[in-house]
Motif scaffolding. Sequence first.
Motif, mmCIF file in Angstrom:
data_model
loop_
_atom_site.group_PDB
_atom_site.id
_atom_site.type_symbol
_atom_site.label_atom_id
_atom_site.label_comp_id
_atom_site.label_asym_id
_atom_site.label_seq_id
_atom_site.Cartn_x
_atom_site.Cartn_y
_atom_site.Cartn_z
ATOM 1 N N UNK A 1 0.836 -1.199 0.000
ATOM 2 C CA UNK A 1 0.000 0.000 0.000
ATOM 3 C C UNK A 1 0.874 1.253 0.000
ATOM 4 N N UNK A 2 1.973 1.161 0.703
ATOM 5 C CA UNK A 2 2.926 2.281 0.749
ATOM 6 C C UNK A 2 3.632 2.386 -0.590
ATOM 7 N N UNK A 3 3.446 3.516 -1.239
ATOM 8 C CA UNK A 3 4.153 3.787 -2.484
ATOM 9 C C UNK A 3 5.268 4.770 -2.169
ATOM 10 N N UNK A 4 6.527 4.401 -2.397
ATOM 11 C CA UNK A 4 7.627 5.302 -2.070
ATOM 12 C C UNK A 4 7.451 6.689 -2.684
ATOM 13 N N UNK A 5 7.856 7.686 -1.902
ATOM 14 C CA UNK A 5 7.785 9.070 -2.334
ATOM 15 C C UNK A 5 9.126 9.480 -2.935
ATOM 16 N N UNK A 6 9.236 10.739 -3.341
ATOM 17 C CA UNK A 6 10.527 11.270 -3.747
ATOM 18 C C UNK A 6 11.371 11.567 -2.521
ATOM 19 N N UNK A 7 12.615 11.963 -2.740
ATOM 20 C CA UNK A 7 13.523 12.258 -1.638
ATOM 21 C C UNK A 7 13.696 13.757 -1.415
ATOM 22 N N UNK A 8 13.815 14.157 -0.141
ATOM 23 C CA UNK A 8 14.036 15.555 0.213
ATOM 24 C C UNK A 8 14.763 15.612 1.552
ATOM 25 N N UNK A 9 15.197 16.799 1.927
ATOM 26 C CA UNK A 9 15.804 16.983 3.247
ATOM 27 C C UNK A 9 15.804 18.460 3.595
ATOM 28 N N UNK A 10 15.658 18.735 4.890
ATOM 29 C CA UNK A 10 15.787 20.091 5.393
ATOM 30 C C UNK A 10 16.918 20.151 6.397
ATOM 31 N N UNK A 11 17.538 21.326 6.507
ATOM 32 C CA UNK A 11 18.622 21.488 7.475
ATOM 33 C C UNK A 11 18.724 22.925 7.937
ATOM 34 N N UNK A 12 18.988 23.119 9.228
ATOM 35 C CA UNK A 12 19.144 24.454 9.801
ATOM 36 C C UNK A 12 20.513 24.545 10.458
ATOM 37 N N UNK A 13 21.256 25.586 10.102
ATOM 38 C CA UNK A 13 22.592 25.803 10.644
ATOM 39 C C UNK A 13 22.473 26.495 12.000
ATOM 40 N N UNK A 14 22.272 25.680 13.041
ATOM 41 C CA UNK A 14 22.093 26.219 14.387
ATOM 42 C C UNK A 14 22.293 25.092 15.391
ATOM 43 N N UNK A 15 22.977 25.364 16.473
ATOM 44 C CA UNK A 15 23.107 24.388 17.548
ATOM 45 C C UNK A 15 21.741 24.217 18.210
ATOM 46 N N UNK A 16 21.204 22.990 18.263
ATOM 47 C CA UNK A 16 19.872 22.798 18.860
ATOM 48 C C UNK A 16 19.805 23.182 20.333
ATOM 49 N N UNK A 17 20.964 23.304 20.985
ATOM 50 C CA UNK A 17 20.990 23.710 22.390
ATOM 51 C C UNK A 17 20.984 25.232 22.553
ATOM 52 N N UNK A 18 21.160 25.955 21.443
ATOM 53 C CA UNK A 18 21.150 27.424 21.478
ATOM 54 C C UNK A 18 19.797 27.924 21.982
#
Length: 392
Positions: A66-83
Amino acid sequence: MTTPLISLTWTDHVTGRQGHLVIDRLVRGVSSGGLRMREGCTLDEVAGLARGMTMKEALHYNPEGRYVPLGGAKGGIDCDPRDPEAYAVLVRYLRAMRPYIEHFWTTGEDLGLTQDIVDRAVAEAGLVSSVQAVYPLLDDEAAARQRLADAFAVEVDGIGLDELAGGCGVAESVLTALDRAGVPYEGTRVSVQGLGTMGGATARFLAQAGLSIVAVADVKGTIANPEGLDVEALLASRDAYGTVDREALRAGDAELPGDAWLSAEAEVLVPAAVSYTIDASNQARITARWIVEAANMPVLPEAEALLFTRGISVLPDVVVNSATNAWWWWTLFGDIGAGADEAFTHIRRSMRTLVEQMLTRAEADGITPRAAAHAIVADRLPVIAERFGWYG
């Protein structure tokens, strides 16, 4: 490498920090890929991860599913998550990316972010869900969303099923490689870099299978014991960032430098923390037989080439750590229900099949496992495009 469909960089008007989004490919008009937050995150890094997501999706293509694979993507933020500014930056990034999240890009937790934080920020940014772009593809949206919510509510020994799915897949990849080589689980030693979501779950599943976890590394250094570490005690002592409370160590546990996990006397290394960890220089310290990439892109290409000549096999991230993403979609689309037993059974069966295919092809063609995975993707992408089109 093909040029991505969409590649953009956003600059936060408050802090000046930058975020990136790369949509490598669309299938049925939608792409899939997590959102990471780390200091130093670059557009090139995000583009590589997006391409990897295209591959992970294609590798799990099952014409009967039933699951039809999607396209590929990615997001990224240049920041220390502890900031202290990190959460506000995340919310503003999501607001800026709103048109993509609403229509083209499904996302979720990745390095530096938990799903709880992503969900909270998504709501604050005025979005319905981090995966709302996929809703139009579902047969019964309400039932699918409830099934996924139920799955996220499942805990196994106090740890969420969503945190265990990926590690189950990594562990099964290790076990498949051992089985093919005729190596017994008992007595096989493992060194893990990173004891966060992926590394911690991997260590737990491998220890439960009878392997000995002899070293783990976190931001404070490496904890090692040639007789084997008490994995459950270490996991129970972690903070939210995967850092182990040293008060949990036993008398025989040694504290070593942060990079000591690389040269640990172990058959299996599991880099499960950051990208670009193993390079052409430090690979010379590795004596393990297998490197199993639980993290994204931890082994640099020149290092992998040198390791291959030394007979050390790198099981690539595009296969090894793909179970988290696949579990989301198997659950949402209804290939599996919300329960843990069904999830683990499906993950193990699917990952074992995939790793077997990859290693069989690598052996037959005399190539690296990564090259074999790429070859499988090259076979499948045209089939997916023929069935669903290139974009819509």
